[in-house]
Design a protein around this motif. Structure first.
Motif, PDB file in Angstrom:
ATOM      1  N   VAL A  53       0.858  -1.190   0.000  1.00  0.00           N
ATOM      2  CA  VAL A  53       0.000   0.000   0.000  1.00  0.00           C
ATOM      3  C   VAL A  53       0.893   1.239   0.000  1.00  0.00           C
ATOM      4  O   VAL A  53       1.874   1.307   0.751  1.00  0.00           O
ATOM      5  N   PRO A  54       0.604   2.244  -0.845  1.00  0.00           N
ATOM      6  CA  PRO A  54       1.417   3.463  -0.856  1.00  0.00           C
ATOM      7  C   PRO A  54       1.521   4.084   0.528  1.00  0.00           C
ATOM      8  O   PRO A  54       0.568   4.025   1.328  1.00  0.00           O
ATOM      9  N   ALA A  55       2.661   4.678   0.818  1.00  0.00           N
ATOM     10  CA  ALA A  55       2.960   5.139   2.174  1.00  0.00           C
ATOM     11  C   ALA A  55       1.924   6.130   2.694  1.00  0.00           C
ATOM     12  O   ALA A  55       1.456   6.015   3.837  1.00  0.00           O
ATOM     13  N   PHE A  56       1.546   7.112   1.870  1.00  0.00           N
ATOM     14  CA  PHE A  56       0.592   8.110   2.363  1.00  0.00           C
ATOM     15  C   PHE A  56      -0.783   7.487   2.593  1.00  0.00           C
ATOM     16  O   PHE A  56      -1.470   7.817   3.564  1.00  0.00           O
ATOM     17  N   VAL A  57      -1.182   6.581   1.708  1.00  0.00           N
ATOM     18  CA  VAL A  57      -2.467   5.903   1.901  1.00  0.00           C
ATOM     19  C   VAL A  57      -2.438   5.072   3.180  1.00  0.00           C
ATOM     20  O   VAL A  57      -3.404   5.070   3.961  1.00  0.00           O
ATOM     21  N   ALA A  58      -1.333   4.378   3.413  1.00  0.00           N
ATOM     22  CA  ALA A  58      -1.201   3.592   4.645  1.00  0.00           C
ATOM     23  C   ALA A  58      -1.258   4.503   5.867  1.00  0.00           C
ATOM     24  O   ALA A  58      -1.888   4.166   6.876  1.00  0.00           O
ATOM     25  N   LEU A  60      -2.769   7.420   6.059  1.00  0.00           N
ATOM     26  CA  LEU A  60      -4.146   7.909   6.200  1.00  0.00           C
ATOM     27  C   LEU A  60      -5.044   6.839   6.805  1.00  0.00           C
ATOM     28  O   LEU A  60      -5.891   7.128   7.664  1.00  0.00           O
ATOM     29  N   LEU A  61      -4.851   5.600   6.384  1.00  0.00           N
ATOM     30  CA  LEU A  61      -5.649   4.508   6.948  1.00  0.00           C
ATOM     31  C   LEU A  61      -5.320   4.290   8.424  1.00  0.00           C
ATOM     32  O   LEU A  61      -6.217   3.969   9.229  1.00  0.00           O
ATOM     33  N   ALA A  62      -4.066   4.457   8.804  1.00  0.00           N
ATOM     34  CA  ALA A  62      -3.687   4.320  10.216  1.00  0.00           C
ATOM     35  C   ALA A  62      -4.331   5.419  11.055  1.00  0.00           C
ATOM     36  O   ALA A  62      -4.788   5.171  12.184  1.00  0.00           O
ATOM     37  N   VAL A  63      -4.389   6.643  10.514  1.00  0.00           N
ATOM     38  CA  VAL A  63      -5.074   7.729  11.219  1.00  0.00           C
ATOM     39  C   VAL A  63      -6.564   7.407  11.351  1.00  0.00           C
ATOM     40  O   VAL A  63      -7.179   7.635  12.400  1.00  0.00           O
ATOM     41  N   LEU A  65      -7.838   4.449  11.515  1.00  0.00           N
ATOM     42  CA  LEU A  65      -7.950   3.399  12.532  1.00  0.00           C
ATOM     43  C   LEU A  65      -7.944   4.005  13.933  1.00  0.00           C
ATOM     44  O   LEU A  65      -8.737   3.609  14.803  1.00  0.00           O
ATOM     45  N   LEU A  66      -7.061   4.968  14.159  1.00  0.00           N
ATOM     46  CA  LEU A  66      -7.026   5.634  15.458  1.00  0.00           C
ATOM     47  C   LEU A  66      -8.350   6.342  15.746  1.00  0.00           C
ATOM     48  O   LEU A  66      -8.862   6.296  16.871  1.00  0.00           O
ATOM     49  N   ALA A  67      -8.893   6.996  14.722  1.00  0.00           N
ATOM     50  CA  ALA A  67     -10.173   7.681  14.912  1.00  0.00           C
ATOM     51  C   ALA A  67     -11.282   6.697  15.247  1.00  0.00           C
ATOM     52  O   ALA A  67     -12.095   6.934  16.152  1.00  0.00           O
ATOM     53  N   ALA A  68     -11.315   5.578  14.536  1.00  0.00           N
ATOM     54  CA  ALA A  68     -12.347   4.570  14.797  1.00  0.00           C
ATOM     55  C   ALA A  68     -12.182   3.964  16.187  1.00  0.00           C
ATOM     56  O   ALA A  68     -13.175   3.713  16.889  1.00  0.00           O
ATOM     57  N   ALA A  69     -10.944   3.748  16.604  1.00  0.00           N
ATOM     58  CA  ALA A  69     -10.688   3.115  17.899  1.00  0.00           C
ATOM     59  C   ALA A  69     -11.019   4.025  19.066  1.00  0.00           C
ATOM     60  O   ALA A  69     -11.163   3.558  20.204  1.00  0.00           O
ATOM     61  N   THR A  70     -11.145   5.328  18.809  1.00  0.00           N
ATOM     62  CA  THR A  70     -11.470   6.290  19.863  1.00  0.00           C
ATOM     63  C   THR A  70     -12.848   6.916  19.658  1.00  0.00           C
ATOM     64  O   THR A  70     -13.155   7.938  20.268  1.00  0.00           O
ATOM     65  N   ARG A  71     -13.641   6.323  18.782  1.00  0.00           N
ATOM     66  CA  ARG A  71     -14.974   6.837  18.447  1.00  0.00           C
ATOM     67  C   ARG A  71     -14.906   8.222  17.804  1.00  0.00           C
ATOM     68  O   ARG A  71     -15.894   8.944  17.775  1.00  0.00           O
ATOM     69  N   GLY A  72     -13.736   8.620  17.357  1.00  0.00           N
ATOM     70  CA  GLY A  72     -13.579   9.927  16.733  1.00  0.00           C
ATOM     71  C   GLY A  72     -13.729  11.091  17.687  1.00  0.00           C
ATOM     72  O   GLY A  72     -13.788  12.251  17.256  1.00  0.00           O
ATOM     73  N   ALA A 117      -1.432  16.248   8.412  1.00  0.00           N
ATOM     74  CA  ALA A 117      -0.088  16.235   9.004  1.00  0.00           C
ATOM     75  C   ALA A 117       0.227  14.887   9.631  1.00  0.00           C
ATOM     76  O   ALA A 117       1.357  14.382   9.520  1.00  0.00           O
ATOM     77  N   GLN A 118      -0.755  14.290  10.294  1.00  0.00           N
ATOM     78  CA  GLN A 118      -0.522  12.975  10.893  1.00  0.00           C
ATOM     79  C   GLN A 118      -0.279  11.915   9.823  1.00  0.00           C
ATOM     80  O   GLN A 118       0.658  11.113   9.935  1.00  0.00           O
ATOM     81  N   ALA A 119      -1.110  11.909   8.788  1.00  0.00           N
ATOM     82  CA  ALA A 119      -0.935  10.911   7.726  1.00  0.00           C
ATOM     83  C   ALA A 119       0.399  11.094   7.019  1.00  0.00           C
ATOM     84  O   ALA A 119       1.107  10.121   6.735  1.00  0.00           O
ATOM     85  N   GLY A 120       0.748  12.334   6.723  1.00  0.00           N
ATOM     86  CA  GLY A 120       2.021  12.597   6.064  1.00  0.00           C
ATOM     87  C   GLY A 120       3.207  12.208   6.920  1.00  0.00           C
ATOM     88  O   GLY A 120       4.200  11.668   6.426  1.00  0.00           O
TER      89      GLY A 120
END
Length: 242
Positions: A53-58, A60-63, A65-72, A117-120
């Motif tokens: 998976v391209p680095a920026f897409v990965a 963004l997906l990790a960010v 995941l964090l949002a989902a894990a904390t209910r946003g 900024a977090q995804a980048g």
């Protein structure tokens, strides 16, 4: 710890209505919850990049995941705080804007900047155990800001909600002790960037807490979310710097 997990994650932990002392103690466990969430997100980033998976897409997906894990809720707090700080009028007006639930222009810009900024920054980390440690450190340092925002002397801005439960409950040194410990522990794995990242995030939390306490008349749950997102973002930017 169970209450901290119940408040700060989507894990189905049952705790019931907490006593004030338990609520205050739970806030002190928040950095450990952050480290757990960050380690999961860092591992997901590592796995996604290993799959091509391209680095920026990965990132963004990790960010995401964090949002989902904390209910946003931390991103929601950042958005509401940005709108509250961006409006004119007395504290009552700002608090009304924050309660409205809509996203104004300040909220949108704050979210775009923070998520981008977090995804980048995540994309710039070299996948592997070091990246996992970096994300865990950033998330833990951000949540140490809860204790500073709720230090003794900072009243709740309004009755009810998380802010009223934990405002004015933490000795000032709790947050400082967490930041010092995290910076020292992180330096063993991540070098000089760890204490610099933690220090920058801590400084921004101190400034944000001071400003919001004056602007809103105290602390709210939204301010806690904003504090952790600002500190986490700043830490990730420093940790990803080459």
């Amino acid at each position: 710890m169970a209450l901290a997990l119940s408040w700060l994650t989507v894990l189905p932990v049952r705790t019931g209505a907490p006593a004030p002392a338990v609520a205050a103690a739970a806030l002190r466990w928040a950095p450990l919850v952050g480290a757990l969430l960050g380690a999961v997100a860092g591992a997901a980033l590592w796995g996604l990049t290993a799959l091509g998976v391209p680095a920026f897409v990965a990132g963004l997906l990790a960010v995401g995941l964090l949002a989902a894990a904390t209910r946003g809720m931390h991103l929601d707090g950042l958005a509401d705080t940005a709108d509250g700080l961006g409006c004119y009028g007395p504290p009552e007006r700002a608090l009304a804007v924050m309660r409205d639930g809509g996203a104004g222009p300040f909220a949108v810009v704050a979210l775009v900047v923070a998520v981008g900024a977090q995804a980048g920054s995540l994309a710039a980390l070299v996948p592997g155990p070091t990246a996992v440690a970096a994300v865990a450190l950033a998330c833990a340092a951000g949540r140490a800001g809860f204790a500073w925002a709720c230090r003794r002397g900072v009243a709740p801005a309004r009755p009810g909600g998380l802010g009223a439960q934990v405002a004015d409950s933490q000795p000032w040194w709790v947050a400082v002790a967490w930041w010092v410990a995290l910076g020292a522990a992180g330096s063993a794995v991540l070098g000089w960037r760890a204490p610099v990242a933690v220090a920058l995030g801590a400084g921004l939390v101190v400034l944000l807490s001071r400003h919001t306490a004056r602007r809103f008349g105290g602390v709210t749950g939204d301010v806690l979310g904003a504090a952790t997102e600002v500190a986490t973002t700043a830490a990730l930017v420093v940790l990803s710097t080459t």
